[in-house]
Design an enzyme around this catalytic site. Structure first.
Site, PDB file in Angstrom:
ATOM      1  N   TYR A  33       0.831  -1.203   0.000  1.00  0.00           N
ATOM      2  CA  TYR A  33       0.000   0.000   0.000  1.00  0.00           C
ATOM      3  C   TYR A  33       0.863   1.249   0.000  1.00  0.00           C
ATOM      4  CZ  TYR A  33       0.732   1.015   5.029  1.00  0.00           C
ATOM      5  OH  TYR A  33       1.263   1.345   6.247  1.00  0.00           O
ATOM      6  N   ARG A  52       8.346   4.171  -4.543  1.00  0.00           N
ATOM      7  CA  ARG A  52       8.402   3.162  -3.477  1.00  0.00           C
ATOM      8  C   ARG A  52       7.386   2.044  -3.748  1.00  0.00           C
ATOM      9  NH1 ARG A  52       7.563   5.088   2.556  1.00  0.00           N
ATOM     10  NH2 ARG A  52       5.445   5.355   1.765  1.00  0.00           N
ATOM     11  N   ARG A 101      -8.168 -20.623  -1.775  1.00  0.00           N
ATOM     12  CA  ARG A 101      -7.085 -20.338  -0.837  1.00  0.00           C
ATOM     13  C   ARG A 101      -5.940 -21.308  -1.074  1.00  0.00           C
ATOM     14  NH1 ARG A 101      -5.472 -22.024   4.420  1.00  0.00           N
ATOM     15  NH2 ARG A 101      -4.466 -20.345   5.603  1.00  0.00           N
ATOM     16  N   LYS A 150       6.443  -1.989   1.944  1.00  0.00           N
ATOM     17  CA  LYS A 150       5.253  -1.413   2.587  1.00  0.00           C
ATOM     18  C   LYS A 150       4.066  -2.348   2.405  1.00  0.00           C
ATOM     19  CE  LYS A 150       3.171   3.177   3.232  1.00  0.00           C
ATOM     20  NZ  LYS A 150       3.220   3.177   4.682  1.00  0.00           N
ATOM     21  N   GLU A 182      11.460   2.339  14.553  1.00  0.00           N
ATOM     22  CA  GLU A 182      10.601   3.414  14.041  1.00  0.00           C
ATOM     23  C   GLU A 182       9.303   3.440  14.829  1.00  0.00           C
ATOM     24  OE1 GLU A 182       9.565   2.503   9.904  1.00  0.00           O
ATOM     25  OE2 GLU A 182       9.561   0.380  10.391  1.00  0.00           O
ATOM     26  N   LEU A 206      10.883   1.175   7.359  1.00  0.00           N
ATOM     27  CA  LEU A 206      10.330   1.638   6.089  1.00  0.00           C
ATOM     28  C   LEU A 206      11.130   2.876   5.638  1.00  0.00           C
ATOM     29  CD1 LEU A 206       7.977   1.144   4.062  1.00  0.00           C
ATOM     30  CD2 LEU A 206       6.857   3.080   5.166  1.00  0.00           C
TER      31      LEU A 206
HETATM   32  N1  PDD Z   1       2.740   5.080   7.387  1.00  0.00           N
HETATM   33  N2  PDD Z   1       7.365   3.765   9.070  1.00  0.00           N
HETATM   34  C1  PDD Z   1       6.211   3.070   9.051  1.00  0.00           C
HETATM   35  C2  PDD Z   1       6.161   1.762   9.768  1.00  0.00           C
HETATM   36  C3  PDD Z   1       5.090   3.589   8.384  1.00  0.00           C
HETATM   37  O1  PDD Z   1       3.934   2.888   8.355  1.00  0.00           O
HETATM   38  C4  PDD Z   1       5.177   4.856   7.742  1.00  0.00           C
HETATM   39  C5  PDD Z   1       4.021   5.451   6.997  1.00  0.00           C
HETATM   40  C6  PDD Z   1       6.399   5.550   7.801  1.00  0.00           C
HETATM   41  C7  PDD Z   1       6.592   6.890   7.156  1.00  0.00           C
HETATM   42  O2  PDD Z   1       6.636   6.777   5.753  1.00  0.00           O
HETATM   43  P1  PDD Z   1       6.141   7.983   4.820  1.00  0.00           P
HETATM   44  O3  PDD Z   1       6.917   9.185   5.216  1.00  0.00           O
HETATM   45  O4  PDD Z   1       6.478   7.528   3.457  1.00  0.00           O
HETATM   46  O5  PDD Z   1       4.666   8.138   5.065  1.00  0.00           O
HETATM   47  C8  PDD Z   1       7.466   4.964   8.466  1.00  0.00           C
HETATM   48  C9  PDD Z   1       1.587   5.570   6.659  1.00  0.00           C
HETATM   49  C10 PDD Z   1       1.426   7.033   6.717  1.00  0.00           C
HETATM   50  C11 PDD Z   1       0.364   4.797   7.134  1.00  0.00           C
HETATM   51  O6  PDD Z   1       0.490   3.601   7.326  1.00  0.00           O
HETATM   52  O7  PDD Z   1      -0.713   5.382   7.295  1.00  0.00           O
END
Ligand code: PDD
Length: 286
Positions: A33, A52, A101, A150, A182, A206
């Protein structure tokens, strides 16, 4: 008003936006996503999110189901059809519906599932938390080893948010071998000894698109950046702490595990970086 959602080439009211129960996204979390923020009807950091996405798909042996121009067009049309001013576009691509499945991947020609929808957040750039700062707790990072992809496997981050909620705070930072990886949905930073310190890129975090932009703007503004892991103790003793993500931009962290960070108020580096990020990324928004 019902949202208009994009599902596999169709524009449908949200009540009719459905995918199969056999979809591998549903059964196996076999999907990726992206979340792209929208301010004033424009997409922020779009090229980074699109790049990405392609990388995440590639790492899982999936292709891009549509070409780059078409994907941008779908984002733009979604903003327009939903009169989206401030908010986010959520995109998800899964390995599709093989009709049953099975752990094994389906044949490559199985059509992927592509879904995009909007989330309206009026005044997104003026979030009150930016003025007061976030409180966080630290929790163990028990996620899998490819956090650079992601994927939609968000159960543990969801549990982390619930642990934070139960503790009466805003979020959790995850910790592995004593070092902060993170936040549950954001990248983590501290400011210490005049330097902005954030974990270096690898498979354990990420590669945040906001992170890349913020570090670039910080370096352009002659701020010193050090990309290395930091410990929870370092974070608690730091002058400042903050997070970045597409949905929060730059957000100060003022408390970690009940201990105030710095003065306990949002720091000047985080506040300045938020201003710069919003100003510069809006200039480049498309
Ligand atoms: N999340 N680390 C994780 C685990 C994340 O899920 C996200 C983003 C980030 C930051 O990445 P970016 O700057 O590209 O948004 C770091 C999104 C916003 C979400 O899951 O809603």
């Amino acid at each position: 008003m019902s949202r208009i959602v994009y599902v596999n080439g169709n524009w449908v009211p949200e009540e009719e936006a459905v995918v199969s129960v056999f979809d591998r996204g549903f059964l196996m979390a076999d999907g990726v996503y992206e979340v792209t923020s929208v301010l004033g009807g424009k997409l922020l950091d779009y090229p980074g999110h699109a790049a990405r996405l392609e990388r995440s798909l590639g790492e899982l042996g999936m292709g891009m189901p549509m070409d780059a121009d078409d994907l941008l067009e779908v984002h733009r049309a979604l903003v327009e059809k939903n009169d989206l001013v401030d908010g986010m576009i959520y995109l998800q691509i899964t390995r599709g519906n093989p009709g049953d499945r099975d752990f094994a991947f389906p044949p490559a020609e199985t059509p992927q599932t592509v879904v995009l929808f909007t989330q309206s957040k009026p005044g997104l750039a003026d979030a009150p938390k930016a003025k007061t700062g976030m409180k966080i707790i630290t929790i163990d990072d028990i996620r899998w080893g490819r956090r650079d992809i992601k994927t939609v496997q968000l159960l543990y981050p969801s549990m982390g948010k619930m642990m934070a909620k139960k503790a009466g705070v805003d979020d959790a930072w995850m910790v592995e071998d004593g070092f902060v990886t993170e936040g549950t949905s954001n990248n983590a930073y501290i400011v210490a000894g005049g330097k902005i310190i954030t974990r270096n890129l690898g498979t354990d975090i990420l590669h945040g698109i906001t992170r890349a932009a913020v570090l670039r703007f910080a370096r352009e503004a002659q701020m010193e950046v050090e990309e290395r892991p930091f410990t929870v103790a370092e974070a608690k003793a730091a002058d400042e702490a903050f997070i970045t993500s597409a949905s929060s931009f730059v957000m100060p962290v003022v408390e970690i595990d009940g201990a105030a960070v710095g003065t306990g108020a949002p720091g000047s580096v985080a506040t300045r970086l938020r201003e710069i990020y919003l100003e510069e990324s809006l200039k480049q928004a498309i």
